[in-house]
Every structure is written in C-alpha cells, then in structure tokens.
Design a protein around this motif. Structure first.
Motif, PDB file in Angstrom:
ATOM      1  N   THR A  17     -95.389  32.575  -2.173  1.00  0.00           N
ATOM      2  CA  THR A  17     -95.471  33.684  -3.169  1.00  0.00           C
ATOM      3  C   THR A  17     -94.074  33.833  -3.938  1.00  0.00           C
ATOM      4  O   THR A  17     -93.856  33.886  -5.205  1.00  0.00           O
ATOM      5  N   ALA A  18     -92.884  33.968  -3.203  1.00  0.00           N
ATOM      6  CA  ALA A  18     -91.719  34.111  -3.710  1.00  0.00           C
ATOM      7  C   ALA A  18     -91.310  32.844  -4.681  1.00  0.00           C
ATOM      8  O   ALA A  18     -90.863  32.980  -5.751  1.00  0.00           O
ATOM      9  N   GLU A  19     -92.000  31.637  -4.016  1.00  0.00           N
ATOM     10  CA  GLU A  19     -91.648  30.223  -4.629  1.00  0.00           C
ATOM     11  C   GLU A  19     -92.235  30.300  -6.074  1.00  0.00           C
ATOM     12  O   GLU A  19     -91.466  29.976  -7.262  1.00  0.00           O
ATOM     13  N   GLU A  20     -93.500  30.739  -6.048  1.00  0.00           N
ATOM     14  CA  GLU A  20     -94.335  30.836  -7.489  1.00  0.00           C
ATOM     15  C   GLU A  20     -93.893  31.836  -8.267  1.00  0.00           C
ATOM     16  O   GLU A  20     -93.651  31.755  -9.504  1.00  0.00           O
ATOM     17  N   ARG A  23     -90.609  30.514  -9.651  1.00  0.00           N
ATOM     18  CA  ARG A  23     -90.721  29.411 -10.603  1.00  0.00           C
ATOM     19  C   ARG A  23     -91.235  29.985 -11.902  1.00  0.00           C
ATOM     20  O   ARG A  23     -90.738  29.669 -13.053  1.00  0.00           O
ATOM     21  N   THR A  24     -92.067  30.902 -11.894  1.00  0.00           N
ATOM     22  CA  THR A  24     -92.628  31.233 -13.134  1.00  0.00           C
ATOM     23  C   THR A  24     -91.676  31.954 -13.855  1.00  0.00           C
ATOM     24  O   THR A  24     -91.552  31.905 -15.274  1.00  0.00           O
ATOM     25  N   MET A  25     -90.731  32.898 -13.433  1.00  0.00           N
ATOM     26  CA  MET A  25     -89.685  33.617 -13.952  1.00  0.00           C
ATOM     27  C   MET A  25     -88.693  32.586 -14.485  1.00  0.00           C
ATOM     28  O   MET A  25     -87.963  32.574 -15.774  1.00  0.00           O
ATOM     29  N   VAL A  26     -88.290  31.509 -13.864  1.00  0.00           N
ATOM     30  CA  VAL A  26     -87.468  30.413 -14.268  1.00  0.00           C
ATOM     31  C   VAL A  26     -88.010  29.937 -15.633  1.00  0.00           C
ATOM     32  O   VAL A  26     -87.292  29.394 -16.490  1.00  0.00           O
ATOM     33  N   HIS A  27     -88.951  29.573 -15.562  1.00  0.00           N
ATOM     34  CA  HIS A  27     -89.767  29.011 -16.468  1.00  0.00           C
ATOM     35  C   HIS A  27     -89.716  29.599 -17.761  1.00  0.00           C
ATOM     36  O   HIS A  27     -89.532  28.936 -18.989  1.00  0.00           O
ATOM     37  N   LYS A  28     -90.109  30.841 -17.694  1.00  0.00           N
ATOM     38  CA  LYS A  28     -90.169  31.805 -18.867  1.00  0.00           C
ATOM     39  C   LYS A  28     -88.991  32.063 -19.255  1.00  0.00           C
ATOM     40  O   LYS A  28     -88.753  32.421 -20.698  1.00  0.00           O
ATOM     41  N   ALA A  29     -87.708  31.851 -18.779  1.00  0.00           N
ATOM     42  CA  ALA A  29     -86.392  31.958 -18.917  1.00  0.00           C
ATOM     43  C   ALA A  29     -85.917  30.691 -19.657  1.00  0.00           C
ATOM     44  O   ALA A  29     -84.582  30.779 -20.041  1.00  0.00           O
ATOM     45  N   GLY A  30     -86.574  29.582 -19.426  1.00  0.00           N
ATOM     46  CA  GLY A  30     -86.064  28.263 -20.123  1.00  0.00           C
ATOM     47  C   GLY A  30     -85.093  27.846 -19.108  1.00  0.00           C
ATOM     48  O   GLY A  30     -84.314  26.851 -19.779  1.00  0.00           O
ATOM     49  N   HIS A  31     -85.006  27.929 -18.046  1.00  0.00           N
ATOM     50  CA  HIS A  31     -84.105  27.316 -17.119  1.00  0.00           C
ATOM     51  C   HIS A  31     -84.732  26.445 -16.043  1.00  0.00           C
ATOM     52  O   HIS A  31     -84.177  26.121 -14.854  1.00  0.00           O
ATOM     53  N   ASP A  32     -85.945  25.718 -16.175  1.00  0.00           N
ATOM     54  CA  ASP A  32     -86.754  24.763 -15.591  1.00  0.00           C
ATOM     55  C   ASP A  32     -85.607  23.641 -14.993  1.00  0.00           C
ATOM     56  O   ASP A  32     -85.552  23.235 -13.932  1.00  0.00           O
ATOM     57  N   ALA A  33     -84.947  23.152 -15.815  1.00  0.00           N
ATOM     58  CA  ALA A  33     -84.135  22.082 -15.332  1.00  0.00           C
ATOM     59  C   ALA A  33     -82.610  22.321 -14.479  1.00  0.00           C
ATOM     60  O   ALA A  33     -81.996  21.646 -13.770  1.00  0.00           O
ATOM     61  N   ALA A  34     -82.516  23.873 -14.246  1.00  0.00           N
ATOM     62  CA  ALA A  34     -81.620  24.345 -13.436  1.00  0.00           C
ATOM     63  C   ALA A  34     -81.886  24.458 -12.141  1.00  0.00           C
ATOM     64  O   ALA A  34     -80.944  24.672 -11.286  1.00  0.00           O
ATOM     65  N   PHE A  35     -83.084  24.492 -11.694  1.00  0.00           N
ATOM     66  CA  PHE A  35     -83.516  25.034 -10.545  1.00  0.00           C
ATOM     67  C   PHE A  35     -84.280  24.036  -9.843  1.00  0.00           C
ATOM     68  O   PHE A  35     -85.501  23.584 -10.493  1.00  0.00           O
ATOM     69  N   HIS A  36     -84.208  23.559  -8.496  1.00  0.00           N
ATOM     70  CA  HIS A  36     -85.218  23.049  -7.670  1.00  0.00           C
ATOM     71  C   HIS A  36     -85.843  24.203  -6.420  1.00  0.00           C
ATOM     72  O   HIS A  36     -84.878  24.748  -6.066  1.00  0.00           O
ATOM     73  N   ILE A  37     -86.953  24.376  -6.769  1.00  0.00           N
ATOM     74  CA  ILE A  37     -87.637  25.668  -5.965  1.00  0.00           C
ATOM     75  C   ILE A  37     -88.762  25.262  -4.990  1.00  0.00           C
ATOM     76  O   ILE A  37     -89.545  24.354  -5.230  1.00  0.00           O
ATOM     77  N   ASP A  38     -88.584  25.575  -3.643  1.00  0.00           N
ATOM     78  CA  ASP A  38     -89.609  25.164  -2.548  1.00  0.00           C
ATOM     79  C   ASP A  38     -89.659  26.300  -1.652  1.00  0.00           C
ATOM     80  O   ASP A  38     -88.840  27.332  -1.813  1.00  0.00           O
ATOM     81  N   SER A  39     -90.501  26.186  -0.543  1.00  0.00           N
ATOM     82  CA  SER A  39     -90.628  27.328   0.427  1.00  0.00           C
ATOM     83  C   SER A  39     -90.941  26.453   1.553  1.00  0.00           C
ATOM     84  O   SER A  39     -91.627  25.524   1.714  1.00  0.00           O
ATOM     85  N   ALA A  40     -90.884  27.149   2.552  1.00  0.00           N
ATOM     86  CA  ALA A  40     -91.338  26.525   4.215  1.00  0.00           C
ATOM     87  C   ALA A  40     -91.267  27.583   4.874  1.00  0.00           C
ATOM     88  O   ALA A  40     -91.118  28.971   4.788  1.00  0.00           O
ATOM     89  N   GLY A  41     -91.926  27.306   6.181  1.00  0.00           N
ATOM     90  CA  GLY A  41     -92.224  28.336   7.165  1.00  0.00           C
ATOM     91  C   GLY A  41     -91.146  27.953   8.482  1.00  0.00           C
ATOM     92  O   GLY A  41     -90.998  26.826   8.660  1.00  0.00           O
ATOM     93  N   LEU A  42     -91.081  28.912   9.465  1.00  0.00           N
ATOM     94  CA  LEU A  42     -90.527  28.558  10.448  1.00  0.00           C
ATOM     95  C   LEU A  42     -91.301  27.918  11.585  1.00  0.00           C
ATOM     96  O   LEU A  42     -90.790  27.617  12.556  1.00  0.00           O
TER      97      LEU A  42
END
Length: 156
Positions: A17-20, A23-42
């Motif tokens: 959920t944090a990942e999404e 990602r949504t906030m980054v996209h709305k701010a126009g910073h898509d190219a500035a971040f690679h976003i992922d998530s994982a579990g232990l």
C-alpha cells in the motif's frame, strides 16, 4: 534516480500500500523519472499473491489500486535500493540483522519518521488481524508519511 523499497512482514498489507500511495503521489507531482519504487516482505509465505483483499478494497475506496505481487526481500535489494523503509520496529530490527554491512544498515529507516501530522505515532501498525478501522488507519498514516517522504526527497 532514487530507489525506494517499502518493507513489512508479508508484503500484502502495509508495504504494498505504501508502494502504491507513494507511486501515485510521485506521478501526480510529475517526478516519475526520479524514482524506482517497490515493496517486499520479510517472509515468503505470501509470495506471488496479490495484496490482502481487505486492503485492496479499502485502498480502492481511496483511489489506490493494489496490483503488486508479494515477494520476499533479497540480499540484492540491499545493494539495489537507496532507502529500505520499515513499517515497524520488528521489521526494522530484522532488516538490520539481515543487512550485509554498515552501508546497507544505513539505508534502513522507519516509515513513521516521515509522518507530518501524527506526532505521537511511531509505527505503521499491522491491520491484518483487525477490522476495517485498522485498514483505514494504515491508509491515513501512509498517505501522511508518503507525503512527508516525497517532500523530503524532492526538497534537495
């Protein structure tokens, strides 16, 4: 590019959920190219599964569509990602014990450290064994923390 990995226990509620949200906030701010976003579990118990159906439902009510497939963290993630963001102290402690060196340990931070409007909150609680209010609280906290994280990373 800044590589960000969100971590929780099973990668089916909080971290995905944090990942999404981020990602949504980054996209709305126009910073898509500035971040690679992922998530994982232990743990790998839910590997390959979609997020918990309750979390998907609550997230969708807020305009977030969770399609990530659960995966466990790997040792390579400690090299690949610049920030490894834990949802609670247990997640953080496990990450710190797994980290192969001091440089990797220095990448591990707490999601709650980015909260702006919930000063007394120190973790993002696991909603898995609770009811609807728990899922809603997690979304509220993650929206706040993701906003704080984005502000901090784009202020430089």
């Amino acid at each position: 590019m800044t590589n960000i990995l969100f971590i929780c226990l099973g990668n089916i509620c909080r971290s995905c959920t944090a990942e999404e949200i981020f990602r949504t906030m980054v996209h709305k701010a126009g910073h898509d190219a500035a971040f690679h976003i992922d998530s994982a579990g232990l743990i790998n118990y839910h590997e390959g599964e979609l997020p918990d159906k309750r979390m998907r439902s609550h997230a969708a009510d807020h305009g977030y569509y969770l399609t990530h497939r659960s995966r466990p963290i790997t040792m390579a993630d400690f090299d690949k990602f610049d920030l490894i963001i834990a949802m609670d102290e247990r997640n953080r402690d496990n990450l710190l014990s797994m980290a192969p060196n001091e440089a990797a340990r220095s990448k591990v931070v707490m999601m709650a450290d980015y909260l702006q409007h919930h000063e007394d909150v120190t973790i993002i609680p696991d909603p898995y064994y609770g009811g609807a209010k728990g899922f809603e609280l997690v979304i509220e906290l993650l929206e706040d923390a993701c906003e704080g994280l984005l502000l901090q990373l784009t202020a430089n």
